[in-house]
Design an enzyme around this catalytic site. Sequence first.
Site, mmCIF file in Angstrom:
data_model
loop_
_atom_site.group_PDB
_atom_site.id
_atom_site.type_symbol
_atom_site.label_atom_id
_atom_site.label_comp_id
_atom_site.label_asym_id
_atom_site.label_seq_id
_atom_site.Cartn_x
_atom_site.Cartn_y
_atom_site.Cartn_z
ATOM 1 N N SER A 105 28.394 26.697 44.342
ATOM 2 C CA SER A 105 28.492 27.525 43.147
ATOM 3 C C SER A 105 28.143 28.990 43.456
ATOM 4 O O SER A 105 28.797 29.617 44.286
ATOM 5 C CB SER A 105 27.589 26.933 42.055
ATOM 6 O OG SER A 105 27.901 27.459 40.799
ATOM 7 N N ASP A 132 36.204 20.094 37.570
ATOM 8 C CA ASP A 132 35.168 21.123 37.572
ATOM 9 C C ASP A 132 35.558 22.233 36.604
ATOM 10 O O ASP A 132 36.587 22.871 36.768
ATOM 11 C CB ASP A 132 35.024 21.687 38.989
ATOM 12 C CG ASP A 132 33.762 22.512 39.155
ATOM 13 O OD1 ASP A 132 33.320 23.136 38.173
ATOM 14 O OD2 ASP A 132 33.233 22.537 40.280
ATOM 15 N N HIS A 192 31.415 19.923 38.526
ATOM 16 C CA HIS A 192 30.555 20.882 39.227
ATOM 17 C C HIS A 192 29.259 20.282 39.770
ATOM 18 O O HIS A 192 28.831 20.594 40.876
ATOM 19 C CB HIS A 192 30.239 22.032 38.274
ATOM 20 C CG HIS A 192 29.911 23.319 38.961
ATOM 21 N ND1 HIS A 192 30.850 24.058 39.671
ATOM 22 C CD2 HIS A 192 28.762 24.025 39.057
ATOM 23 C CE1 HIS A 192 30.285 25.143 40.158
ATOM 24 N NE2 HIS A 192 29.018 25.153 39.802
#
Length: 270
Positions: free
Chosen positions: A42, A212, A245
Amino acid sequence: MDPSRPKFWNWSWDELVTFDLPAVFDLVYKETGQKIDYVGHSLGTLIALASFSEGRLVNQLKSAALLSPIAYLSHMNTALGAAAARAFVGEITTLFGLAEFNPKGEPVANFLKALCAYPGVDCYDLLTAVTGHNCCLNSSTVDLFLKNEPQSTSTKNMVHLAQTVRDGILAKYNYGRTDYNVLHYGEAYPPVYNLSNIPHNLPLFISYGGRDALSDARDVDTLLDSLKHHDVDKMTVQFIKEYAHADFIMGVDAKDIVYNAVVSFFKHQH
């Protein structure tokens, strides 16, 4: 500096690129005397890509694995994220007069509640509202995670991320006024991080998920397009259709699907 003082929070992800990541690399490099295999998830991918594009760290780097990469965020399709990006119109660097953005504090909780009242935003399950539908989390891992996370960040960092969503480019922090930008950068608009400057022979492993909501597959395609001149034998791309995610860090099968592949990739680069 003291976290209770606003000055402590006067940073965005630009400072992570310029100071934070190099400090980590310098320490590890000094301690081990070896080049580094980097793994980012991320925001950890965003600051790595921005650093590499400026030629930072690359001399200390052996290879990099980027999980759920975020560089382009135009298609971020979480209703909460989209509402937040609209709400953080950049110019409020200290939203509610706060330099610290503490997700567990009352002012931010109230801000989230207000966003959750937006049409189409369902915050019944906050993790899903932010990350998309994760396939492979177990409740004990999530409970442990929520004991320690989410941690505070700076409001300025949230504003910078919102700018990244709205502007569709990877650029330094926009102060929202030409004169401020000129003061900081010597030009009216913030400089852009040009990802095609990343050394083409740097071994990269990129893994992303089909569900995601933060690292949307279309945005990852944009990222891959900016890396299209990369040496073919130096880049491995993994797509996991059912992952969202948080699966990359907390998925019960992440070791088998993702981490084993990452370790194998690192070993092949030697």
